[in-house]
Motif scaffolding. Sequence first.
Motif, PDB file in Angstrom:
ATOM      1  N   ALA A  55       2.228 -12.340  53.792  1.00  0.00           N
ATOM      2  CA  ALA A  55       3.599 -12.252  53.277  1.00  0.00           C
ATOM      3  C   ALA A  55       4.111 -10.817  53.227  1.00  0.00           C
ATOM      4  N   THR A 113      12.532  -9.286  53.751  1.00  0.00           N
ATOM      5  CA  THR A 113      12.999 -10.411  54.563  1.00  0.00           C
ATOM      6  C   THR A 113      14.259 -11.032  53.984  1.00  0.00           C
ATOM      7  N   ILE A 114      14.364 -11.080  52.660  1.00  0.00           N
ATOM      8  CA  ILE A 114      15.562 -11.641  52.031  1.00  0.00           C
ATOM      9  C   ILE A 114      16.804 -10.878  52.474  1.00  0.00           C
ATOM     10  N   ILE A 143       8.478 -10.020  51.452  1.00  0.00           N
ATOM     11  CA  ILE A 143       9.434 -11.078  51.118  1.00  0.00           C
ATOM     12  C   ILE A 143      10.764 -10.474  50.691  1.00  0.00           C
ATOM     13  N   ILE A 145       5.946 -10.023  43.627  1.00  0.00           N
ATOM     14  CA  ILE A 145       6.474 -10.568  44.878  1.00  0.00           C
ATOM     15  C   ILE A 145       6.128  -9.573  45.983  1.00  0.00           C
TER      16      ILE A 145
END
Length: 355
Positions: free
Chosen positions: A209, A340-341, A337, A333
Motif C-alpha cells: 500500500a 493515491t487519493i 494511500i 494510513i
Amino acid sequence: MAKPIVDSNSMNNVSSNMFPKYGHKQRRNIKVLITLGLLIVIAFVLSMNTGFIRLSPLDTIRTLFGGGSEKEQLILFDFRLPRIVISLLIGSGLAVSGCIMQSISRNALADPGILGINAGAGLVVLVFVAYYPNLGTASIFLLPVLAWIGAGLTAVIIFSLSYKRHKGLLPTRLLLTGVAVAAGISAATIVITLRINPEKYQFVATWMAGSIWGANWKFVLVLLPFIVILLPFVFSKAGTMNVLNLGEMTAIGLGTKVYREQIILLGAAVGLAGSCVAVSGSIGFVGLIGPHLARRLVGQMHQALLPASALIGSLMVIVADMLGRLILQPSEIPAGIIVTIVGAPYFLYLLAHSR
C-alpha cells in the motif's frame, strides 16, 4: 540517410535552452525553489511533532540539542527522524524519475508507477521479503539491488515494446504497454501474496500500500547512496534533456546521440525508482504529479524543472506520511494511500485534457 536540416533560428533556440541566460525568469525560479525549500523545512518540523506520542516544539528542540528524556530521544532519533529523512529521499527520487521518463518519452502521462516499473521492482522485493527467513543487515543492503533488477527488466520490456524503428518511442503505445505490463505484474503479486505465511501477510499488504516501512537509519544508509549519486548526475544532464524535448530528428540534427542518451537516462530513472520502492513500497503518482506541478511553477527548462520536481516530490511524501500518522491515531494510513487519493483524480484530469 541524410541528416535533417536545422535552421539558424532553431540552433539559437536550442543553445538558449541548453545554456539559459540569467534573467527575470531565472530569478523567479530561484524564488520558487527557495519557497519550496522553506515549505519542506516547515513540514519537517511539524512531522517531528506528529505522532501518537506528542512532542512539543520546545521538547523537540531540546532533544535535538542533546537534552530531553531517554524516551524523547528514542522517539525522535530512532523513530521519527529516520522516517522523515527517508520520506524526503523517496519523494525526490520518485519525482525526478518521473520527470526523466516524461522527458525521454515526450509523454506527459509517463510515471514509474503508471508504467509498471514500480510494480516490477516491488515484485522482486516482495519475493525476497516473503521467502527469505529474516532481514539481516546484509539482506537489507540487497533490497535496492534486487529492486533495480526488477525495475530494469520491466523497463526493458515496456520500452522495447513501445519503440519503433525510425519513429522512436511512441507516447500512446508506451502508456498502454506500461498499463498492460503493470496489470500482469499486479496479478503475479497477488498470487504470491496469497501463498505466503499468514504472519508475513500483514506486513506485505501494508508494504504494497506504500508504507514507509524501513523507518530506521540502516534503510537511510541503503537509500542515500543511490539518491546522492544519481540526482546530481541527472541534474548534469539537464541540457541534454532540453534537446531531447525538441524531438528526435531535431536532436539528431544537433549532434545528440539520442538512443544512447535515452538509455543512460532510463537507467538513472530505473535506479531511482527501484531503490525508492525497495524502502517505501509502491507509492504511486509522485512521479506524475511532482513534475507536472514543477512545470507549472518553473516552466519546461530542466535546469529548474528537475530540482523543483525533487523538492515537490519530497514535500508530497513527507506531508502524506505526516497526515497518515495523524488522521487515524493510534493507527496509521500508509503514505501511498494518501498520495493515491490525490493522485488518481489528478491523473484522470490529465488524461481527459491530454492530446
